[in-house]
Design a protein around this motif. Sequence first.
Motif, PDB file in Angstrom:
ATOM      1  N   GLU A 107       0.838  -1.199   0.000  1.00 14.11           N
ATOM      2  CA  GLU A 107       0.000   0.000   0.000  1.00 14.11           C
ATOM      3  C   GLU A 107       0.871   1.246   0.000  1.00 14.11           C
ATOM      4  N   LEU A 108       0.463   2.256  -0.752  1.00 14.11           N
ATOM      5  CA  LEU A 108       1.226   3.493  -0.800  1.00 14.11           C
ATOM      6  C   LEU A 108       0.864   4.381   0.390  1.00 14.11           C
ATOM      7  N   GLU A 136      17.301  17.965   3.370  1.00 13.89           N
ATOM      8  CA  GLU A 136      18.622  17.896   2.769  1.00 13.89           C
ATOM      9  C   GLU A 136      19.667  18.074   3.869  1.00 13.89           C
ATOM     10  N   ASN A 137      20.872  17.702   3.502  1.00 11.55           N
ATOM     11  CA  ASN A 137      22.041  17.736   4.390  1.00 11.55           C
ATOM     12  C   ASN A 137      21.765  17.281   5.815  1.00 11.55           C
ATOM     13  N   VAL A 138      21.042  16.153   5.930  1.00 11.45           N
ATOM     14  CA  VAL A 138      20.884  15.488   7.229  1.00 11.45           C
ATOM     15  C   VAL A 138      20.632  14.001   6.964  1.00 11.45           C
ATOM     16  N   TRP A 139      21.340  13.135   7.685  1.00 13.33           N
ATOM     17  CA  TRP A 139      21.113  11.698   7.573  1.00 13.33           C
ATOM     18  C   TRP A 139      19.811  11.346   8.285  1.00 13.33           C
ATOM     19  N   HIS A 140      18.950  10.564   7.610  1.00  8.06           N
ATOM     20  CA  HIS A 140      17.682  10.197   8.231  1.00  8.06           C
ATOM     21  C   HIS A 140      17.098   8.954   7.568  1.00  8.06           C
ATOM     22  N   THR A 141      16.210   8.312   8.289  1.00 11.73           N
ATOM     23  CA  THR A 141      15.335   7.273   7.767  1.00 11.73           C
ATOM     24  C   THR A 141      13.939   7.867   7.717  1.00 11.73           C
ATOM     25  N   ASP A 142      13.213   7.639   6.639  1.00 11.92           N
ATOM     26  CA  ASP A 142      11.925   8.303   6.456  1.00 11.92           C
ATOM     27  C   ASP A 142      10.895   7.878   7.503  1.00 11.92           C
ATOM     28  N   VAL A 143      10.163   8.864   7.983  1.00 15.54           N
ATOM     29  CA  VAL A 143       8.951   8.754   8.807  1.00 15.54           C
ATOM     30  C   VAL A 143       9.055   7.736   9.943  1.00 15.54           C
ATOM     31  N   THR A 144      10.185   7.699  10.639  1.00 10.04           N
ATOM     32  CA  THR A 144      10.255   6.806  11.807  1.00 10.04           C
ATOM     33  C   THR A 144       9.406   7.322  12.959  1.00 10.04           C
ATOM     34  N   PHE A 145       8.817   8.513  12.795  1.00  4.32           N
ATOM     35  CA  PHE A 145       7.881   9.004  13.818  1.00  4.32           C
ATOM     36  C   PHE A 145       6.521   8.330  13.704  1.00  4.32           C
ATOM     37  N   ARG A 146       6.319   7.498  12.707  1.00  3.03           N
ATOM     38  CA  ARG A 146       5.093   6.705  12.596  1.00  3.03           C
ATOM     39  C   ARG A 146       5.249   5.392  13.363  1.00  3.03           C
ATOM     40  N   PRO A 149       6.734   2.752  10.267  1.00  5.09           N
ATOM     41  CA  PRO A 149       7.484   3.547   9.295  1.00  5.09           C
ATOM     42  C   PRO A 149       7.462   2.907   7.907  1.00  5.09           C
ATOM     43  N   ALA A 150       7.737   3.721   6.903  1.00  2.00           N
ATOM     44  CA  ALA A 150       7.694   3.256   5.517  1.00  2.00           C
ATOM     45  C   ALA A 150       8.614   2.061   5.295  1.00  2.00           C
ATOM     46  N   MET A 151       8.119   1.115   4.481  1.00  4.95           N
ATOM     47  CA  MET A 151       8.942  -0.031   4.075  1.00  4.95           C
ATOM     48  C   MET A 151      10.037   0.408   3.101  1.00  4.95           C
ATOM     49  N   GLY A 152       9.665   1.286   2.175  1.00  6.20           N
ATOM     50  CA  GLY A 152      10.624   1.721   1.172  1.00  6.20           C
ATOM     51  C   GLY A 152      10.103   2.931   0.440  1.00  6.20           C
ATOM     52  N   ALA A 153      10.878   3.393  -0.538  1.00  2.00           N
ATOM     53  CA  ALA A 153      10.482   4.556  -1.325  1.00  2.00           C
ATOM     54  C   ALA A 153      11.065   4.456  -2.719  1.00  2.00           C
ATOM     55  N   VAL A 154      10.336   5.060  -3.664  1.00  2.00           N
ATOM     56  CA  VAL A 154      10.759   5.123  -5.064  1.00  2.00           C
ATOM     57  C   VAL A 154      10.865   6.601  -5.423  1.00  2.00           C
ATOM     58  N   LEU A 155      12.069   7.055  -5.721  1.00  2.00           N
ATOM     59  CA  LEU A 155      12.346   8.465  -6.002  1.00  2.00           C
ATOM     60  C   LEU A 155      12.791   8.620  -7.447  1.00  2.00           C
ATOM     61  N   GLN A 156      12.213   9.621  -8.145  1.00  2.00           N
ATOM     62  CA  GLN A 156      12.622   9.926  -9.515  1.00  2.00           C
ATOM     63  C   GLN A 156      13.026  11.394  -9.602  1.00  2.00           C
ATOM     64  N   LEU A 157      14.132  11.661 -10.270  1.00  2.00           N
ATOM     65  CA  LEU A 157      14.561  13.040 -10.504  1.00  2.00           C
ATOM     66  C   LEU A 157      13.987  13.524 -11.829  1.00  2.00           C
ATOM     67  N   ALA A 307       6.156   6.627  -1.418  1.00  2.00           N
ATOM     68  CA  ALA A 307       6.564   5.790  -0.296  1.00  2.00           C
ATOM     69  C   ALA A 307       5.613   4.614  -0.134  1.00  2.00           C
ATOM     70  N   ILE A 308       6.153   3.501   0.354  1.00  2.00           N
ATOM     71  CA  ILE A 308       5.400   2.270   0.545  1.00  2.00           C
ATOM     72  C   ILE A 308       5.229   2.036   2.044  1.00  2.00           C
ATOM     73  N   ALA A 309       3.989   1.840   2.476  1.00  2.00           N
ATOM     74  CA  ALA A 309       3.708   1.648   3.898  1.00  2.00           C
ATOM     75  C   ALA A 309       4.455   0.429   4.438  1.00  2.00           C
ATOM     76  N   GLY A 310       4.862   0.518   5.696  1.00  2.00           N
ATOM     77  CA  GLY A 310       5.661  -0.544   6.290  1.00  2.00           C
ATOM     78  C   GLY A 310       4.990  -1.228   7.462  1.00  2.00           C
ATOM     79  N   ASP A 311       5.804  -1.963   8.230  1.00  2.00           N
ATOM     80  CA  ASP A 311       5.315  -2.727   9.362  1.00  2.00           C
ATOM     81  C   ASP A 311       5.838  -2.125  10.664  1.00  2.00           C
ATOM     82  N   ARG A 312       5.429  -2.684  11.771  1.00  2.00           N
ATOM     83  CA  ARG A 312       5.897  -2.213  13.081  1.00  2.00           C
ATOM     84  C   ARG A 312       7.262  -2.837  13.365  1.00  2.00           C
ATOM     85  N   PRO A 313       8.294  -2.027  13.601  1.00  2.00           N
ATOM     86  CA  PRO A 313       9.626  -2.595  13.853  1.00  2.00           C
ATOM     87  C   PRO A 313       9.646  -3.473  15.107  1.00  2.00           C
ATOM     88  N   TYR A 314      10.427  -4.532  15.050  1.00  2.00           N
ATOM     89  CA  TYR A 314      10.588  -5.402  16.218  1.00  2.00           C
ATOM     90  C   TYR A 314      12.041  -5.781  16.361  1.00  2.00           C
TER      91      TYR A 314
END
Length: 314
Positions: A107-108, A136-146, A149-157, A307-314
């Motif tokens: 799911e997106l 920009e100019n900061v190391w991060h993992t997307d949306v870990t405040f959820r 958090p997202a499973m993955g992402a597809v980015l196009q320039l 972004a692709i919806a993810g699971d609950r980290p364990y």
Amino acid sequence: MTVIADSARTTPALRPHRVPADGLYEGARVLRRTPDGRQERPYELFGVHPLARTIGAEIHGLDLSRPLTPALRDELNRALLEWKVLFFRDQHLTSADQRAFAAHWGELETNPLLPRGAGEDVVRFDKAAGTTPTFENVWHTDVTFRARPAMGAVLQLREVPPMGGDTMWADMAAAYDNLPAEIKERIEGARAVHDYLPGFARFYSPEQLAPFQETFPPVEHPVVRRHPETGRRMLFVNTSFTTRITGFTEEESDRVLRLLFQQAHVPEFQVRFRWRPGDIAFWDNRATQHYAVADYAPHRRVAERVAIAGDRPY
């Protein structure tokens, strides 16, 4: 000729070994691309060109605008698990094609805190000189405040500056593997708080952020998570959203988090990608951090992300 007496031939005392200021041990790195015991197999449906030792590979011979067969989807997923981020050159996908490709993995996800493109689940980053800063100019993992958090992402320039504007990814399994044993022991079973406010406060006002506090309350995740598909241990804290380690004193939490954040900065754990218009990056958000390099002013850089919806980290 001066003769040196045996009593003078003493070996000078060695200086005690010191852990460098960033908390990392010097010397050789442990660089495992896949978990121990995992058998690697050749790829039959596309070519793979590695860009770094443990993370990042270009995939050749595919047109992502065409539907994926189940066999192709499974082989791409195997490559994603092995390389953590996959790059596809010269795809020039429509937003609909980009969404369709990403949807093969679930799911997106929508993000009301980021500017939308063509559709509520497409984020558009349109940067030119003087515009509002983004991640920009900061190391991060997307949306870990959820909570999930997202499973993955597809980015196009869509538009690429004539120089600069690269993106970097870091392998957080390698980051964990190379922690000192005493640090691994200290964070075993530990949990950390993740909050959207620190990550967004640098480019939104308090009045703009306030409405989202009920939507995104602080959440806890393991400091070290296991990958749901490979079982591999990975660091799961990041500068943008991780605020403290539960059960640690404030001083100890700050000290340990500084050390863990620093792991993403190690070059041996990284890959850097130079974009061309129409290029695609598909990354495993569970296993990586990324960093958009903001070195292209006064030129413009336009990207779209799904972004692709993810699971609950364990």
